[in-house]
Design a protein around this motif. Sequence first.
Motif, mmCIF file in Angstrom:
data_model
loop_
_atom_site.group_PDB
_atom_site.id
_atom_site.type_symbol
_atom_site.label_atom_id
_atom_site.label_comp_id
_atom_site.label_asym_id
_atom_site.label_seq_id
_atom_site.Cartn_x
_atom_site.Cartn_y
_atom_site.Cartn_z
ATOM 1 N N ILE A 1 0.868 -1.167 0.000
ATOM 2 C CA ILE A 1 0.000 0.000 0.000
ATOM 3 C C ILE A 1 0.909 1.223 0.000
ATOM 4 O O ILE A 1 1.983 1.211 0.600
ATOM 5 C CB ILE A 1 -0.973 0.048 1.201
ATOM 6 C CG1 ILE A 1 -0.209 -0.033 2.530
ATOM 7 C CG2 ILE A 1 -2.009 -1.043 1.094
ATOM 8 C CD1 ILE A 1 -1.109 0.193 3.734
ATOM 9 N N GLY A 2 0.516 2.273 -0.708
ATOM 10 C CA GLY A 2 1.378 3.444 -0.783
ATOM 11 C C GLY A 2 0.602 4.694 -1.137
ATOM 12 O O GLY A 2 -0.551 4.637 -1.578
ATOM 13 N N THR A 3 1.239 5.823 -0.953
ATOM 14 C CA THR A 3 0.622 7.105 -1.259
ATOM 15 C C THR A 3 1.688 8.117 -1.634
ATOM 16 O O THR A 3 2.882 7.947 -1.309
ATOM 17 C CB THR A 3 -0.179 7.637 -0.049
ATOM 18 O OG1 THR A 3 -0.863 8.839 -0.406
ATOM 19 C CG2 THR A 3 0.741 7.922 1.132
ATOM 20 N N ARG A 4 1.261 9.149 -2.333
ATOM 21 C CA ARG A 4 2.111 10.287 -2.652
ATOM 22 C C ARG A 4 1.208 11.513 -2.716
ATOM 23 O O ARG A 4 0.148 11.482 -3.349
ATOM 24 C CB ARG A 4 2.833 10.081 -3.988
ATOM 25 C CG ARG A 4 3.806 11.201 -4.359
ATOM 26 C CD ARG A 4 4.623 10.842 -5.601
ATOM 27 N NE ARG A 4 5.414 11.975 -6.038
ATOM 28 C CZ ARG A 4 6.609 12.305 -5.564
ATOM 29 N NH1 ARG A 4 7.150 11.553 -4.621
ATOM 30 N NH2 ARG A 4 7.261 13.345 -5.998
ATOM 31 N N LEU B 1 5.298 14.562 -0.410
ATOM 32 C CA LEU B 1 5.534 13.482 0.536
ATOM 33 C C LEU B 1 5.123 12.146 -0.075
ATOM 34 O O LEU B 1 4.214 12.092 -0.912
ATOM 35 C CB LEU B 1 4.743 13.717 1.820
ATOM 36 C CG LEU B 1 5.063 15.006 2.581
ATOM 37 C CD1 LEU B 1 4.161 15.132 3.801
ATOM 38 C CD2 LEU B 1 6.526 15.048 2.994
ATOM 39 N N ALA B 2 5.779 11.087 0.339
ATOM 40 C CA ALA B 2 5.480 9.756 -0.187
ATOM 41 C C ALA B 2 5.724 8.717 0.892
ATOM 42 O O ALA B 2 6.539 8.922 1.802
ATOM 43 C CB ALA B 2 6.336 9.446 -1.414
ATOM 44 N N ALA B 3 5.013 7.608 0.799
ATOM 45 C CA ALA B 3 5.210 6.515 1.749
ATOM 46 C C ALA B 3 4.679 5.226 1.127
ATOM 47 O O ALA B 3 3.717 5.245 0.353
ATOM 48 C CB ALA B 3 4.485 6.795 3.063
ATOM 49 N N ASN B 4 5.319 4.114 1.462
ATOM 50 C CA ASN B 4 4.763 2.813 1.101
ATOM 51 C C ASN B 4 5.143 1.771 2.138
ATOM 52 O O ASN B 4 6.091 1.943 2.908
ATOM 53 C CB ASN B 4 5.173 2.385 -0.314
ATOM 54 C CG ASN B 4 6.653 2.132 -0.464
ATOM 55 O OD1 ASN B 4 7.234 1.322 0.257
ATOM 56 N ND2 ASN B 4 7.285 2.822 -1.413
ATOM 57 N N VAL C 1 8.782 2.637 3.725
ATOM 58 C CA VAL C 1 9.603 3.696 3.154
ATOM 59 C C VAL C 1 8.877 5.025 3.333
ATOM 60 O O VAL C 1 7.683 5.130 3.026
ATOM 61 C CB VAL C 1 9.882 3.464 1.654
ATOM 62 C CG1 VAL C 1 10.671 4.631 1.065
ATOM 63 C CG2 VAL C 1 10.639 2.156 1.438
ATOM 64 N N LEU C 2 9.589 6.024 3.832
ATOM 65 C CA LEU C 2 9.083 7.387 3.932
ATOM 66 C C LEU C 2 9.973 8.275 3.081
ATOM 67 O O LEU C 2 11.211 8.174 3.146
ATOM 68 C CB LEU C 2 9.099 7.875 5.379
ATOM 69 C CG LEU C 2 8.279 7.062 6.390
ATOM 70 C CD1 LEU C 2 8.501 7.601 7.799
ATOM 71 C CD2 LEU C 2 6.810 7.086 6.029
ATOM 72 N N GLY C 3 9.367 9.150 2.281
ATOM 73 C CA GLY C 3 10.162 9.991 1.393
ATOM 74 C C GLY C 3 9.569 11.368 1.213
ATOM 75 O O GLY C 3 8.393 11.616 1.508
ATOM 76 N N ALA C 4 10.403 12.284 0.735
ATOM 77 C CA ALA C 4 9.968 13.653 0.466
ATOM 78 C C ALA C 4 10.891 14.264 -0.571
ATOM 79 O O ALA C 4 12.060 13.870 -0.701
ATOM 80 C CB ALA C 4 9.975 14.492 1.738
ATOM 81 N N HIS D 1 13.094 1.042 6.269
ATOM 82 C CA HIS D 1 13.374 0.188 7.424
ATOM 83 C C HIS D 1 12.680 -1.147 7.225
ATOM 84 O O HIS D 1 11.515 -1.203 6.819
ATOM 85 C CB HIS D 1 12.866 0.835 8.712
ATOM 86 C CG HIS D 1 13.018 -0.061 9.919
ATOM 87 N ND1 HIS D 1 14.184 -0.116 10.659
ATOM 88 C CD2 HIS D 1 12.150 -0.949 10.493
ATOM 89 C CE1 HIS D 1 14.036 -0.986 11.644
ATOM 90 N NE2 HIS D 1 12.813 -1.503 11.563
ATOM 91 N N ASN D 2 13.403 -2.221 7.513
ATOM 92 C CA ASN D 2 12.879 -3.574 7.379
ATOM 93 C C ASN D 2 12.965 -4.281 8.728
ATOM 94 O O ASN D 2 13.930 -4.090 9.472
ATOM 95 C CB ASN D 2 13.665 -4.343 6.319
ATOM 96 C CG ASN D 2 13.221 -5.787 6.207
ATOM 97 O OD1 ASN D 2 13.877 -6.667 6.744
ATOM 98 N ND2 ASN D 2 12.125 -6.026 5.536
ATOM 99 N N ASN D 3 11.963 -5.118 9.047
ATOM 100 C CA ASN D 3 11.931 -5.771 10.357
ATOM 101 C C ASN D 3 12.535 -7.167 10.345
ATOM 102 O O ASN D 3 12.327 -7.932 11.287
ATOM 103 C CB ASN D 3 10.494 -5.825 10.892
ATOM 104 C CG ASN D 3 9.607 -6.799 10.130
ATOM 105 O OD1 ASN D 3 9.949 -7.228 9.027
ATOM 106 N ND2 ASN D 3 8.460 -7.143 10.707
#
Length: 363
Positions: A246-249, A257-260, A276-279, A295-297
Motif C-alpha cells: 500500500i502506498g501514497t504520494r 511526501l510519499a510513503a509505502n 519507506v518514507l520519502g519527500a 526500514h525492514n523488520n
Amino acid sequence: MNKSLLAPAVASVTALLCSSPVLAESGITIYGNIDASVVTATGIGANSERRWSLGEGNWAPSVWGLRGTEDLGNGLQAHFHLEGGFSSTNGAIANGGTSGIFSRMANVGIGGGFGSVSAGLNLSPFIAAYTSTLGLAGNNFYVPALLMHRDGTVTSGTIAAYPGGTDADPAFGTTGGFFIPNSLTYSVPSESLGGLNASILYSFGGVPGSAGENRVLAGNIGYDFGTVKLVAAASDRDAQYRQYLIGTRFPLGPVNLAANYVHFDPQVGSSTSTFVLGADMEVMPSTRVGINYAHNNSEGSPEIINLSAVYTLSKNTKLYAAYNHATDGIPSSYSGNNDAAGNGSLTQSGNSDAFMIGIQKGF
C-alpha cells in the motif's frame, strides 16, 4: 572500423528510418537513456574497505528501445514495445530481467475504449506501483530498498529449474521480479474512469508442459484524488512468495511526501515488512532535492537513508548527486550490488556509505 563498410550501412539504416512509409504510418519512436557516475563506497568486503568505481544506472537505468502504434480505426490501436538494458561502463547487456537483447520489454498488444492488452515480456504492475510511491530517488535507492526482505528461502532450486525467472532466492534479498516473461497484462482505460487506474498481469511461467509452475499473478489498483495518489498492489509467484503493498504520494505545501509499506511472505521462512518514507521539493530553478528512509523488520533490522539532488540541464540531460547510508549488509548503491554479484569480495557485509555524482542523458 572500416569506413568503406560503415558508410553504406549507416546510409541504409538512415534511409529506412526516414523514408519507409510503413515506419511512418506506424508512428515508431526510438528512445533511450545513458547513465554514468563516479562512486566511492565504504564497508566493502570482509575488512570494510573503501572502494572507488565507475558506476552505471545509479540514477536511471541505461536502456534503449522502440515503441510504436498503428491506428486500426473504430477507436482501436495496435501497439508494440521493445526495450533493452545495457551497461554504460562496458556496453554489455544489463539493467534487465533477461539475458536477451530486449531484456526489459518485448510485447505486442491492442488497445481501445475497453483498455489495453499486451502479451510478451512486461513490467510487473507491483513494481510500477512501488516506484510511484517514493520521494525523489534514483535507482541507487529504490533497487537496494527492494533488496531488504531476506529471512525466507525458496524450495529445492525452483529458480534454477524455471527459465526466465528474475527474482533470485529471496534469502539473498529481493521482493520480486521487475520484468515478467511469458505474460499477459490488462490495463483499464483510466482516461475514461476519472482518477481510477488498475493493471493485472498473469505469467504462464515458461515451463514446458505446465502452465502453473513458476506462474506469476500480479496487479495494482490506484486512485488519484487530484494531487493525492493512493495505490495498492499484490504479487504471487508459484513456489516462491506472495507480497502486498500500500502506498501514497501527496503534496504538502512546497514539499511532495510519499510513503509505502510492503509485506513479503516467502514460501519458506519468516515473513518480513518494509516501510519507506520519502519527500522531495524544488529548492531553486531546475534543482530538486529529496530524502528517503527505508526500514525492514527482518533479522538485523536493516535500514537505508538516502539523500539525492538533481540539476536539470535540459529536457534530456541531468546532473545528479546522491548519498546512501545502509546497514547490516544492504547494498549501498545499484552498481555496487551488481559488482558484488560478480565478485564476492566486494560484498558489503556491515554498515556502508556510498557517495556518487553522475550524469543522465536521455535521447
